[in-house]
Design an enzyme around this catalytic site. Structure first.
Site, short mmCIF file in Angstrom:
data_model
loop_
_atom_site.label_atom_id
_atom_site.label_comp_id
_atom_site.label_asym_id
_atom_site.label_seq_id
_atom_site.Cartn_x
_atom_site.Cartn_y
_atom_site.Cartn_z
N LYS A 221 26.32 -73.58 24.90
CA LYS A 221 26.41 -74.55 23.85
C LYS A 221 27.75 -74.44 22.99
CE LYS A 221 21.72 -76.68 23.56
NZ LYS A 221 20.37 -76.79 22.74
N ARG A 257 15.74 -70.75 27.09
CA ARG A 257 16.20 -71.87 28.15
C ARG A 257 17.74 -71.65 28.46
NH1 ARG A 257 18.92 -76.88 27.84
NH2 ARG A 257 17.85 -78.48 28.98
C1 8Y4 Z 1 26.70 -77.00 27.77
C2 8Y4 Z 1 25.67 -77.22 28.55
C3 8Y4 Z 1 26.71 -77.35 26.40
C4 8Y4 Z 1 24.42 -77.77 28.05
C5 8Y4 Z 1 25.62 -78.04 25.56
C6 8Y4 Z 1 24.32 -78.19 26.69
C7 8Y4 Z 1 17.59 -77.99 24.31
C8 8Y4 Z 1 16.55 -78.84 25.10
C9 8Y4 Z 1 18.53 -79.51 25.57
C10 8Y4 Z 1 16.95 -77.15 23.70
C11 8Y4 Z 1 14.93 -77.80 24.19
C12 8Y4 Z 1 22.23 -78.66 26.39
C13 8Y4 Z 1 16.82 -80.58 26.85
C14 8Y4 Z 1 21.43 -79.76 25.52
N1 8Y4 Z 1 18.81 -78.45 24.72
N2 8Y4 Z 1 15.38 -78.60 24.97
N3 8Y4 Z 1 17.39 -79.55 25.80
N4 8Y4 Z 1 15.87 -76.99 23.52
N5 8Y4 Z 1 13.46 -77.60 24.05
N6 8Y4 Z 1 23.42 -78.88 25.91
O1 8Y4 Z 1 17.83 -76.33 22.79
O2 8Y4 Z 1 21.83 -77.83 27.06
S1 8Y4 Z 1 19.88 -80.40 26.30
#
Ligand code: 8Y4
Length: 280
Positions: A221, A257
């Site tokens: 992130k 995660r």
């Molecule tokens: C690069 C890759 C930059 C991915 C940003 C991202 C969470 C989640 C997401 C979390 C839970 C993400 C579905 C966002 N984040 N579920 N989901 N907790 N429970 N962004 O923090 O991965 S999606």
């Protein structure tokens, strides 16, 4: 110490890894390469070999600016993959969705957990989870994905996140979700700036104090890239992501995660050894 995930159990005495499986065509960190069930299955097999005990299947992008997905499209992306994983692989299947119909059909397809970034605030979502009899991860998000990063502001960040989660716990338990089927997540990056995200990370114990198992997602992130050199691409965020995972696990998070499951698993082995003072 064990958490029931339908016909499986999760050992909460140690950190567990939830591997991320994007089935969106626009997911940028894997380029949407895993949108076909065959490729998705192979990617899952690799994540299981690497140490994942849960696979989080997501068919709706929550990135700011991402276009909303229809129920039909989300079902088409998610259900065949959930079916295949739960039939073929020895792993718990989590479904990243806010949509009541997706919750129902994913449950019928063999899902073990509903991971809702909107904490079941959509109409009918609580009822769908109750009918499905599935555990749920309730995540904090300020606002909606499209606008959540427009000048995030909190009077009292920790109080606001705790109050939000407690209110959602009260609503879902009143509707019939058993308290021992709830997981909490402070929602890193969801309506939070860098200061908010690192405050939450430093004070994660205050989320644990609500008395539920805690899941955290910081993998790749912006809060990780934000403290690295400019131009660091997604996979180069994995060292920082592993460090964040260690901080979470040392502060009591029991589900992490992650995109890079191997790197996270290795980091978690160091956490395990520390918690057991070398008696591994
Ligand atoms: C690069 C890759 C930059 C991915 C940003 C991202 C969470 C989640 C997401 C979390 C839970 C993400 C579905 C966002 N984040 N579920 N989901 N907790 N429970 N962004 O923090 O991965 S999606």
């Amino acid at each position: 110490m064990n958490f029931r995930l339908r016909n499986r159990t999760l050992d909460l005495s140690q950190p567990n890894i939830m591997g991320i499986l994007n089935v969106t065509p626009d997911s940028f960190s894997d380029g949407g390469l895993f949108d076909r069930p065959e490729r998705a299955l192979r990617h899952c097999e690799q994540m299981i070999r690497d140490g994942a005990v849960i696979i989080d299947v997501g068919g709706e992008s929550t990135r700011p600016g991402a276009s909303p997905v229809s129920t039909e499209e989300e079902l088409e992306r998610v259900v065949p993959v959930v079916e295949r994983i739960s039939a073929c692989l020895d792993v718990a299947v989590s479904v990243d969705t806010s949509n009541p119909q997706v919750i129902r059909e994913a449950a019928a397809a063999g899902a073990h957990l509903i991971n809702d970034v909107r904490a079941l605030r959509r109409n009918g979502a609580v009822e769908a989870v109750v009918e499905a009899g599935l555990p749920v991860c309730l995540m904090h998000m300020r606002g909606e994905p499209g606008h959540m990063q427009d000048k995030p502001y909190y009077d009292d960040l920790m109080q606001d996140v705790r109050h939000f989660l407690q209110e959602r716990i009260d609503v879902v338990t009143a509707a019939g979700v058993p308290a021992d089927q709830i997981i909490l997540d402070p929602g890193f990056g969801f309506g939070k700036n860098l200061v908010h995200n690192y405050t939450l990370l430093n004070r994660l114990r205050q989320i644990l104090d609500l008395g539920y198992p805690v899941l955290t997602g910081l993998s790749r992130k912006r809060m990780i890239a934000g403290v690295l050199e400019e131009g660091t691409d997604a996979v180069d965020r994995d060292g920082g992501s592993a460090a964040a995972a260690v901080i979470c696990a040392m502060n009591g998070a029991r589900i992490i995660r992650a995109h890079n499951v191997r790197a996270t698993w290795e980091a978690m082995q160091v956490v395990r050894a520390t918690l057991e003072e070398g008696h591994v």
